[in-house]
Design an enzyme around this catalytic site. Structure first.
Site, short mmCIF file in Angstrom:
data_model
loop_
_atom_site.label_atom_id
_atom_site.label_comp_id
_atom_site.label_asym_id
_atom_site.label_seq_id
_atom_site.Cartn_x
_atom_site.Cartn_y
_atom_site.Cartn_z
N SER A 63 0.83 -1.20 0.00
CA SER A 63 0.00 0.00 0.00
C SER A 63 0.88 1.26 0.00
O SER A 63 1.69 1.43 -0.91
CB SER A 63 -0.96 -0.04 1.19
OG SER A 63 -1.96 0.94 1.07
N ASP A 121 -9.78 -4.08 -4.93
CA ASP A 121 -9.00 -3.04 -4.25
C ASP A 121 -9.13 -1.73 -5.02
O ASP A 121 -8.92 -1.70 -6.24
CB ASP A 121 -7.53 -3.47 -4.20
CG ASP A 121 -6.63 -2.48 -3.49
OD1 ASP A 121 -7.13 -1.45 -2.98
OD2 ASP A 121 -5.42 -2.74 -3.43
N HIS A 141 -7.70 -5.30 -0.59
CA HIS A 141 -6.59 -4.55 -0.04
C HIS A 141 -6.32 -5.03 1.38
O HIS A 141 -7.25 -5.22 2.16
CB HIS A 141 -6.95 -3.05 -0.03
CG HIS A 141 -5.80 -2.15 0.24
ND1 HIS A 141 -5.03 -1.63 -0.77
CD2 HIS A 141 -5.29 -1.67 1.40
CE1 HIS A 141 -4.09 -0.86 -0.25
NE2 HIS A 141 -4.23 -0.86 1.07
#
Length: 349
Positions: A188, A282, A312
């Protein structure tokens, strides 16, 4: 953890260990979007979170979100074995070095940068992940605790990560690291920071053998189809992305700065080969895949792997469930391949 939290954790682990048909009954009708079907164990996790009224990260003040992520990380990460762990100081930042069982005196090393939208996450939230990667890939992992917003807005996190990587190159011998087999990676926001650190390394002529970019955010302007399609009810929600962006990018023009949006960077020659992993459900999927294509267009050796059934945050699911753990084994295998680690037998732990 409180008594209630311990009971909830025990119940959750039991449910996540049920056979797939039983999980399907509990999870409900399969969720399918854009030709993808969400993994049953992931859908069950999301349903359980709604049943216990778990707040979203974007629903809490930053301090509360940091506490919640630490608790969630313990719940889904479990106790992952590894050869040894020791705290180190990486330049001016705290760090933690993980050495796998049976490691040689000198070997490959991954500099790992945690996710959390530049506002949450730390050495503890990603401790299970780092243990898992080190042990499964047979690679030393050095986690770096960079500064967080809103206390330290952009470009503090980027600057910390680049400075940390310079320090690693200079002190490779102290870490037992082979300077010709260094990697940078993260998930991320950590994937974003890994990408921008790799760009800085190429520009400065620093050795870097591999990038492991797990669902990185690469374009802070947003506007992709995946951001519109998956921004509610699937872990990474719009409310948290808004908080993260407002906390980290505080000045006009920050969102188009290549140090925040590597998709907008003029990619230099000599960039390290990359493995880019995205998740089907995601919001950051499309921009991560766009960055993989940009790397390829710039002549970088890149492998793009979409995990279509995942959301995610799957990188933290190394202690429960089946599909997230399987995906993380693939990440570890890609890391081992990227750093030319000999074939290892899969670890059962």
């Amino acid at each position: 953890m409180s008594v209630r939290e311990r009971l909830e954790a025990a119940a959750y682990r039991t449910l996540m260990g049920l056979p797939a048909p039983a999980q399907r009954l509990l999870a409900g009708r399969p969720l399918a979007r854009q030709g993808q079907t969400l993994a049953c164990d992931v859908q069950l996790t999301l349903r359980l979170a709604r049943l216990v009224r778990e707040p979203g990260l974007g629903d809490l003040p930053v301090i509360g979100a940091r506490t919640l992520l630490r608790r969630q990380a313990v719940l889904v990460g479990g106790q992952q074995p590894v050869g040894s762990v020791r705290d180190v100081t990486v330049g001016e930042r705290p760090g933690r070095l993980y050495v796998p069982r049976g490691a040689a005196d000198v070997g490959p090393l991954l500099v790992f940068l945690h996710g959390g939208g530049w506002v949450i996450g730390d050495l503890e939230t990603h401790d299970p992940v780092c243990r898992f990667l080190a042990e499964q890939a047979g690679v030393r992992v050095l986690a770096v605790d960079y500064r967080l917003a809103p206390e330290h807005p952009f470009p503090a996190a980027h600057d910390d990560c680049v400075a940390a990587y310079r320090w690693v190159v200079e002190h490779a011998a102290d870490l037992g690291a082979d300077p010709e087999r260094l990697a940078v990676g993260g998930d991320s926001a950590g994937g974003t920071l890994a990408a921008t650190t790799a760009i800085a390394a190429a520009r400065e002529g620093l050795p870097l053998a591999f990038q492991l970019l797990v669902y990185p955010g690469t374009d802070m302007r947003g506007g992709t189809d995946s951001r519109r399609a998956f921004a509610e009810g699937l872990v990474l929600e719009q409310s948290f992305m808004d908080v993260a962006k407002a906390s980290y990018l505080t000045r006009p023009g920050d969102e188009t700065d290549p140090r925040a949006s590597p998709l907008l960077a003029d990619l230099p020659g000599g960039l390290a080969p990359a493995y880019v992993a995205t998740a089907g459900f995601d919001p950051l999927r499309d921009e991560g895949e766009a960055y993989a294509r940009a790397l390829a267009a710039a002549g970088v050796a890149v492998e793009l792997r979409r995990f279509p059934e995942q959301v995610h945050g799957f990188v933290q699911f190394v202690g429960v469930g089946r599909t997230g753990r399987a995906a993380n084994r693939e990440l570890a295998a890609a890391l081992a391949t990227g750093l030319s680690v000999g074939v290892r037998s899969p670890r059962s732990a």
